[in-house]
Design an enzyme around this catalytic site. Structure first.
Site, PDB file in Angstrom:
ATOM      1  N   ASN B  15      -0.827  36.120  93.951  1.00  0.00           N
ATOM      2  CA  ASN B  15      -0.384  37.499  94.136  1.00  0.00           C
ATOM      3  C   ASN B  15      -1.366  38.475  93.476  1.00  0.00           C
ATOM      4  O   ASN B  15      -1.611  39.559  94.003  1.00  0.00           O
ATOM      5  CB  ASN B  15       1.041  37.682  93.599  1.00  0.00           C
ATOM      6  CG  ASN B  15       2.083  37.251  94.625  1.00  0.00           C
ATOM      7  OD1 ASN B  15       2.091  37.740  95.747  1.00  0.00           O
ATOM      8  ND2 ASN B  15       2.948  36.319  94.240  1.00  0.00           N
ATOM      9  N   ARG B  66       9.313  35.137  70.948  1.00  0.00           N
ATOM     10  CA  ARG B  66       9.028  35.845  72.204  1.00  0.00           C
ATOM     11  C   ARG B  66       8.666  37.299  71.929  1.00  0.00           C
ATOM     12  O   ARG B  66       7.809  37.878  72.594  1.00  0.00           O
ATOM     13  CB  ARG B  66      10.261  35.824  73.106  1.00  0.00           C
ATOM     14  CG  ARG B  66      10.591  34.467  73.701  1.00  0.00           C
ATOM     15  CD  ARG B  66      11.818  34.575  74.604  1.00  0.00           C
ATOM     16  NE  ARG B  66      12.356  33.263  74.954  1.00  0.00           N
ATOM     17  CZ  ARG B  66      11.858  32.478  75.919  1.00  0.00           C
ATOM     18  NH1 ARG B  66      10.838  32.880  76.645  1.00  0.00           N
ATOM     19  NH2 ARG B  66      12.384  31.300  76.159  1.00  0.00           N
ATOM     20  N   MET B  91       5.262  32.969  83.852  1.00  0.00           N
ATOM     21  CA  MET B  91       6.369  32.036  83.638  1.00  0.00           C
ATOM     22  C   MET B  91       7.055  32.196  82.284  1.00  0.00           C
ATOM     23  O   MET B  91       7.606  31.240  81.740  1.00  0.00           O
ATOM     24  CB  MET B  91       5.866  30.592  83.807  1.00  0.00           C
ATOM     25  CG  MET B  91       5.274  30.303  85.172  1.00  0.00           C
ATOM     26  SD  MET B  91       6.449  30.600  86.535  1.00  0.00           S
ATOM     27  CE  MET B  91       7.467  29.121  86.396  1.00  0.00           C
ATOM     28  N   ARG B  92       7.024  33.388  81.724  1.00  0.00           N
ATOM     29  CA  ARG B  92       7.702  33.656  80.467  1.00  0.00           C
ATOM     30  C   ARG B  92       8.770  34.713  80.698  1.00  0.00           C
ATOM     31  O   ARG B  92       8.540  35.665  81.448  1.00  0.00           O
ATOM     32  CB  ARG B  92       6.724  34.201  79.409  1.00  0.00           C
ATOM     33  CG  ARG B  92       5.482  33.364  79.200  1.00  0.00           C
ATOM     34  CD  ARG B  92       5.762  32.058  78.531  1.00  0.00           C
ATOM     35  NE  ARG B  92       6.382  32.236  77.224  1.00  0.00           N
ATOM     36  CZ  ARG B  92       6.896  31.234  76.506  1.00  0.00           C
ATOM     37  NH1 ARG B  92       6.872  30.005  76.990  1.00  0.00           N
ATOM     38  NH2 ARG B  92       7.441  31.452  75.328  1.00  0.00           N
ATOM     39  N   ASN B 108       8.464  42.595  89.146  1.00  0.00           N
ATOM     40  CA  ASN B 108       8.268  41.154  89.313  1.00  0.00           C
ATOM     41  C   ASN B 108       8.381  40.822  90.794  1.00  0.00           C
ATOM     42  O   ASN B 108       9.103  41.488  91.542  1.00  0.00           O
ATOM     43  CB  ASN B 108       9.369  40.399  88.544  1.00  0.00           C
ATOM     44  CG  ASN B 108       9.230  38.881  88.645  1.00  0.00           C
ATOM     45  OD1 ASN B 108       8.148  38.339  88.487  1.00  0.00           O
ATOM     46  ND2 ASN B 108      10.334  38.207  88.920  1.00  0.00           N
ATOM     47  N   HIS B 110       9.542  37.651  93.208  1.00  0.00           N
ATOM     48  CA  HIS B 110      10.292  36.396  93.118  1.00  0.00           C
ATOM     49  C   HIS B 110      10.407  35.771  94.509  1.00  0.00           C
ATOM     50  O   HIS B 110      10.754  36.460  95.463  1.00  0.00           O
ATOM     51  CB  HIS B 110      11.683  36.667  92.541  1.00  0.00           C
ATOM     52  CG  HIS B 110      12.491  35.422  92.351  1.00  0.00           C
ATOM     53  ND1 HIS B 110      12.319  34.580  91.271  1.00  0.00           N
ATOM     54  CD2 HIS B 110      13.464  34.852  93.104  1.00  0.00           C
ATOM     55  CE1 HIS B 110      13.151  33.558  91.367  1.00  0.00           C
ATOM     56  NE2 HIS B 110      13.855  33.691  92.474  1.00  0.00           N
ATOM     57  N   VAL B 145      17.389  37.162  83.843  1.00  0.00           N
ATOM     58  CA  VAL B 145      16.449  36.358  84.632  1.00  0.00           C
ATOM     59  C   VAL B 145      16.577  36.757  86.105  1.00  0.00           C
ATOM     60  O   VAL B 145      17.546  36.390  86.768  1.00  0.00           O
ATOM     61  CB  VAL B 145      16.713  34.851  84.450  1.00  0.00           C
ATOM     62  CG1 VAL B 145      15.815  34.038  85.385  1.00  0.00           C
ATOM     63  CG2 VAL B 145      16.467  34.444  83.006  1.00  0.00           C
ATOM     64  N   ASP B 146      15.622  37.558  86.578  1.00  0.00           N
ATOM     65  CA  ASP B 146      15.572  37.966  87.990  1.00  0.00           C
ATOM     66  C   ASP B 146      16.805  38.766  88.413  1.00  0.00           C
ATOM     67  O   ASP B 146      17.270  38.662  89.553  1.00  0.00           O
ATOM     68  CB  ASP B 146      15.400  36.738  88.903  1.00  0.00           C
ATOM     69  CG  ASP B 146      14.143  35.946  88.551  1.00  0.00           C
ATOM     70  OD1 ASP B 146      13.113  36.587  88.263  1.00  0.00           O
ATOM     71  OD2 ASP B 146      14.180  34.710  88.558  1.00  0.00           O
TER      72      ASP B 146
END
Lengths: 211, 211
Positions: B15, B66, B91-92, B108, B110, B145-146
């Protein structure tokens, strides 16, 4: 042999109407042997009567349990010679009583791209979430809520301006098309559930059209 | 003014490659000011270097939390003059440290039609589930998450014969197209998050193109 269908409804029965129209004009090799509604005021009953299809009103309020209600529905469907059952806007969760009697022959149409937005008012759920693509799903029914093996799906774009009604309207046209197409595959004997694989979901295979 | 982008990657950066190509041939009015990878062996680093884009490897293993890792990423992005941040196969899970520093400016991509199949390996999840339609989603990042507000989605049909790889391949082409299109909207100042409504999700509005 045409496919012998039973259709379960709770409301206006627009998907039932699409099936009846496809049968009437020869696009679908099927006979609707019985329409069952759990509500006496379901608009779909008129559509069935207008097509000379037998109807039965079986109210869930007359039965002490979901299982007892399903038992009465199964008896009516069997007496009418039904082989496959379509839930078309049927607002009751079905139990293993019905699913066992018509093993892997009960299908449902849902107005979302499952597994997104299961349950009631999927169109409103999709608009509230703010998705840009939704759609509809025809799937085998299992004991969960909209969790069974998927046979076919069709996508529609969602505009940020869409409200529940405008999205529901656009979805309906897709639902009618998809449901009739899938029933055509079923009538041709092309829809089968794959053998279970260890720890995996059962999935559907649609065999190629003959010839 | 071109859009000043920072791109976060963990892997091959396809991407990122699509963004760099769109910038190079003038389809996207943006500059990639910095590419950050949390892995030194990410293939995307080569793509960035080949386009003369500065890169930074910031390993999450070098930080106790984090938040501390995100703090280092924020510092690098700010020093590079980044205004908007794209997670492109990063991937974090990001923390409020990054989200607060770039409030409503972290997006993001997905490889599924969210809210279906969030988290890792969405393509495999979709194939295992047996869906017939999947797709990709570009969304604002929130602490879940998403789960953030969706900007755009694009559907792809899934064939029963598809495996994870064939689906992933077809999705990638759609991802590249969708991500570049959305970044174009951002560069034109057309993407905004609606004001919060009581008890409801924040949703995205894309304003019409001027003229």
């Amino acid at each position: 042999m045409p496919l012998d269908l039973g259709v379960l409804i709770s409301g206006s029965g627009t998907n039932l109407g699409a099936i009846l129209a496809a049968v009437a004009d020869g696009r679908l090799d099927a006979r609707v042997r019985l329409v069952v509604s759990n509500r006496a005021d379901a608009g779909g009953l008129e559509k069935a009567r207008a097509a000379n299809v037998p109807v039965r009103v079986i109210s869930h309020r007359d039965y002490p349990s979901r299982e007892a209600f399903d038992g009465a529905v199964v008896t009516a469907l069997r007496e009418a010679g039904v082989e496959w059952v379509v839930l078309a806007g049927f607002m009751r969760v079905v139990t293993p009583v019905l699913l066992g009697a018509f093993q892997d022959r009960v299908i449902n149409i849902h107005p979302a791209l499952l597994p997104a937005f299961p349950g009631v008012d999927a169109q409103a759920q999709a608009v509230e979430y703010g998705v840009r693509v939704s759609g509809c799903t025809v799937h085998f029914v299992d004991p969960g809520v909209d969790t069974g093996p998927i046979i076919a799906q069709s996508a529609v774009e969602v505009d940020p301006e869409d409200d529940r009604e405008s999205l529901a309207r656009r979805l309906l046209a897709k639902e009618h098309e998809l449901l009739v197409r899938v029933l055509g595959w079923v009538a041709e004997g092309r829809v089968e559930i794959e053998p279970p694989r260890e720890g995996a979901r059962r999935r559907v295979r649609v065999k190629r059209a003959p010839g």
